[in-house]
Design an enzyme around this catalytic site. Structure first.
Site, PDB file in Angstrom:
ATOM      1  N   ARG A 257      38.507  33.540 -18.603  1.00 42.22           N
ATOM      2  CA  ARG A 257      37.956  34.825 -19.067  1.00 42.22           C
ATOM      3  C   ARG A 257      38.110  34.864 -20.577  1.00 42.22           C
ATOM      4  O   ARG A 257      39.219  34.983 -21.076  1.00 42.22           O
ATOM      5  CB  ARG A 257      38.714  35.960 -18.378  1.00 42.22           C
ATOM      6  CG  ARG A 257      38.573  37.294 -19.023  1.00 42.22           C
ATOM      7  CD  ARG A 257      39.051  38.415 -18.126  1.00 42.22           C
ATOM      8  NE  ARG A 257      40.440  38.381 -17.750  1.00 42.22           N
ATOM      9  CZ  ARG A 257      41.474  38.635 -18.569  1.00 42.22           C
ATOM     10  NH1 ARG A 257      41.268  38.910 -19.834  1.00 42.22           N
ATOM     11  NH2 ARG A 257      42.711  38.619 -18.121  1.00 42.22           N
TER      12      ARG A 257
ATOM     13  N   TYR B   8      49.318  39.159 -24.158  1.00 44.44           N
ATOM     14  CA  TYR B   8      49.862  38.254 -23.134  1.00 44.44           C
ATOM     15  C   TYR B   8      49.320  36.829 -23.150  1.00 44.44           C
ATOM     16  O   TYR B   8      49.692  36.023 -22.302  1.00 44.44           O
ATOM     17  CB  TYR B   8      49.685  38.864 -21.729  1.00 44.44           C
ATOM     18  CG  TYR B   8      48.249  39.209 -21.357  1.00 44.44           C
ATOM     19  CD1 TYR B   8      47.374  38.237 -20.890  1.00 44.44           C
ATOM     20  CD2 TYR B   8      47.782  40.511 -21.477  1.00 44.44           C
ATOM     21  CE1 TYR B   8      46.072  38.556 -20.556  1.00 44.44           C
ATOM     22  CE2 TYR B   8      46.478  40.842 -21.150  1.00 44.44           C
ATOM     23  CZ  TYR B   8      45.627  39.863 -20.678  1.00 44.44           C
ATOM     24  OH  TYR B   8      44.332  40.187 -20.356  1.00 44.44           O
TER      25      TYR B   8
ATOM     26  N   HIS C 158      40.316  41.705 -20.024  1.00 46.40           N
ATOM     27  CA  HIS C 158      40.066  41.986 -18.607  1.00 46.40           C
ATOM     28  C   HIS C 158      38.998  43.066 -18.467  1.00 46.40           C
ATOM     29  O   HIS C 158      38.066  42.966 -17.674  1.00 46.40           O
ATOM     30  CB  HIS C 158      41.367  42.430 -17.920  1.00 46.40           C
ATOM     31  CG  HIS C 158      41.146  42.983 -16.557  1.00 46.40           C
ATOM     32  ND1 HIS C 158      40.877  42.181 -15.470  1.00 46.40           N
ATOM     33  CD2 HIS C 158      41.080  44.261 -16.107  1.00 46.40           C
ATOM     34  CE1 HIS C 158      40.678  42.944 -14.403  1.00 46.40           C
ATOM     35  NE2 HIS C 158      40.801  44.198 -14.760  1.00 46.40           N
TER      36      HIS C 158
HETATM   37  C1  LIG Z   1      44.422  46.142  -4.364  1.00 45.55           C
HETATM   38  C2  LIG Z   1      44.371  46.265  -5.854  1.00 45.55           C
HETATM   39  N1  LIG Z   1      45.468  46.034  -6.584  1.00 45.55           N
HETATM   40  C3  LIG Z   1      45.427  46.129  -7.931  1.00 45.55           C
HETATM   41  C4  LIG Z   1      44.269  46.499  -8.564  1.00 45.55           C
HETATM   42  C5  LIG Z   1      44.205  46.597 -10.084  1.00 45.55           C
HETATM   43  N2  LIG Z   1      43.440  45.472 -10.583  1.00 45.55           N
HETATM   44  C6  LIG Z   1      42.151  45.578 -10.914  1.00 45.55           C
HETATM   45  S1  LIG Z   1      41.507  44.132 -11.389  1.00 45.55           S
HETATM   46  C7  LIG Z   1      42.957  43.324 -11.184  1.00 45.55           C
HETATM   47  C8  LIG Z   1      43.086  41.858 -11.483  1.00 45.55           C
HETATM   48  C9  LIG Z   1      42.304  41.016 -10.574  1.00 45.55           C
HETATM   49  O1  LIG Z   1      42.411  39.700 -11.008  1.00 45.55           O
HETATM   50  P1  LIG Z   1      41.511  38.569 -10.425  1.00 45.55           P
HETATM   51  O2  LIG Z   1      41.286  38.788  -8.972  1.00 45.55           O
HETATM   52  O3  LIG Z   1      42.113  37.284 -10.839  1.00 45.55           O
HETATM   53  O4  LIG Z   1      40.089  38.758 -11.125  1.00 45.55           O
HETATM   54  P2  LIG Z   1      39.693  38.714 -12.662  1.00 45.55           P
HETATM   55  O5  LIG Z   1      39.792  40.129 -13.158  1.00 45.55           O
HETATM   56  O6  LIG Z   1      40.621  37.788 -13.341  1.00 45.55           O
HETATM   57  O7  LIG Z   1      38.295  38.253 -12.681  1.00 45.55           O
HETATM   58  C10 LIG Z   1      43.945  44.192 -10.739  1.00 45.55           C
HETATM   59  C11 LIG Z   1      45.343  43.805 -10.479  1.00 45.55           C
HETATM   60  C12 LIG Z   1      43.137  46.760  -7.746  1.00 45.55           C
HETATM   61  N3  LIG Z   1      41.948  47.099  -8.279  1.00 45.55           N
HETATM   62  N4  LIG Z   1      43.204  46.619  -6.406  1.00 45.55           N
END
Ligand SMILES: Cc1ncc(C[n+]2csc(CCOP(=O)(O)OP(=O)(O)O)c2C)c(N)n1
Length: 362
Positions: free
Chosen positions: A258, A271, A262
């Site tokens: 990425r 980080y 985020h």
């Molecule tokens: C069940 C849940 N836990 C926490 C969150 C908060 N949250 C939103 S996006 C995210 C990170 C997701 O990371 P990843 O699946 O690796 O996808 P990326 O954003 O890196 O594409 C988190 C923890 C959420 N939306 N749903």
């Protein structure tokens, strides 16, 4: 357990002779254009969020090939379950920049009528199930959808996209196990971009990446260079064939990064080191495919500048139109869930109207 990363296109745009698969020049150019549209739209959404025009934005900067090349390898009847960095699948299937802007502005032309956050796109017409905020929930849904298609004898697949963070959710394990046992025709497409917001992969799992988990569940698994349009296209084609041949689900771990934050609510400088970002900028999927296309005589600088100018203008026009479009009507807050609106919801709606008589004018 060690996995090779399948890759054909290097950082300079040289295609390995070992790539002997079919992909037409027309598809490659469409893929390139779609990735550029995605990048330009994403960049502008971040800018207009900073200007206060929209509430939130997420971008797929650096990960465009995962979405676009996989969409190119599928058939239109295949069901798609995006996470939120897959705007490219929408544009590949024909969502216009204007459609997308209406969604980002959550206005009356937004297909979800503003009930979702921005970047939670979807389209019934395009067989793309709307994004849902809780991470990982779409994984069992896609497995179930695929199993239903199998029972009905359809020759289609479902594809479910998610990040490495989603594999830390119970839904990942439930969905993969169910699909493997039932031999459901589903492709689990994991974008391993190194982080779940600020949490790096090494704090999420002790396995060597995501791919070994697929083997653990007894399914065919690939690890692929997620920034290589050719490699992503090829493994998704193979995965689709595997699924429609009745051989069960496939897990794909696409190694990517990425490049941006985020979301607009994040500051990645807290980080991760800038040097890491710089390393990955060189692997940009758009740059690599552009170098290849130029070397093949399929693209040139003139086409590039004309594409950038025309897409930028289209985005500007779409923003103006989305701003002019009214918000969804208040009644839409309580419609489309129940066949008949329950009395309790109707009462709440009337109460809001009595407190804010001019609410529809805002
Ligand atoms: C069940 C849940 N836990 C926490 C969150 C908060 N949250 C939103 S996006 C995210 C990170 C997701 O990371 P990843 O699946 O690796 O996808 P990326 O954003 O890196 O594409 C988190 C923890 C959420 N939306 N749903």
């Amino acid at each position: 357990m060690k996995f090779e990363t399948i890759s054909y296109l290097d950082e300079n745009g040289h295609l390995s002779p070992s790539f002997s698969k079919e992909i037409s020049d027309k598809e490659l150019v469409k893929g390139y254009r779609t990735m550029v549209i995605t990048r330009l739209v994403d960049d502008r959404m971040i800018t207009i969020q900073r200007q206060g025009l929209i509430s939130f934005a997420l971008s797929s900067n650096g990960e465009e090939a995962c979405a676009v090349a996989s969409a190119a390898a599928l058939e239109f009847q295949d069901w798609m379950y995006p996470q939120y960095r897959e705007a490219g699948i929408m544009f590949w299937r024909g969502f216009t920049i204007q459609d997308y802007l209406h969604h980002m502005f959550s206005n009356a032309e937004d297909l979800t009528l503003g009930r979702q956050m921005p970047n939670h796109f979807g389209s019934r017409e395009l067989n793309i199930v709307p994004v849902s905020s809780p991470i990982g929930t779409k994984i069992p849904h896609a497995a179930g959808c695929a199993y239903a298609m199998k029972l009905q004898g359809e020759k289609s697949v479902a594809i479910c996209y998610f990040g490495d963070g989603a594999t830390s959710e119970g839904d990942f394990h439930v969905g993969l196990n169910f699909a493997a046992v039932r031999k459901a025709p589903v492709i689990f497409f994991c974008r391993n971009n190194g982080y779940a917001i600020s949490t790096p992969c090494f704090r999420q799992f002790a396995s060597e990446g995501i791919a070994p988990k697929g083997i653990g569940y007894g399914m065919t698994t690939f690890r692929v260079d997620g920034n290589d349009f050719f490699a992503v296209y090829d493994v998704v084609k193979q995965a689709r064939k595997h699924c429609v041949d009745g051989l069960g689900p496939v897990l794909i771990e696409a190694m990517t990064y990425r490049l941006g934050a985020h979301s607009t609510s994040d500051d990645p400088s807290l980080y991760r080191p800038e040097s890491e970002v710089k390393q990955w900028e060189k692997k940009c999927p758009i740059l690599r495919l552009r170098r290849y296309l130029i070397a093949q005589g399929l693209w040139d600088e003139k086409q590039e500048s004309s594409l950038l100018a025309s897409v930028s203008e289209e985005i500007t026009r779409a923003i103006a139109m989305a701003r002019k479009t009214s918000l969804p009507p208040l009644i839409s807050m309580i419609e489309h869930v129940y066949d008949e609106i329950p009395v309790s919801l109707r009462e709440q709606y009337e109460e809001i109207q009595s407190i804010y008589p001019n609410i529809e004018k805002h």
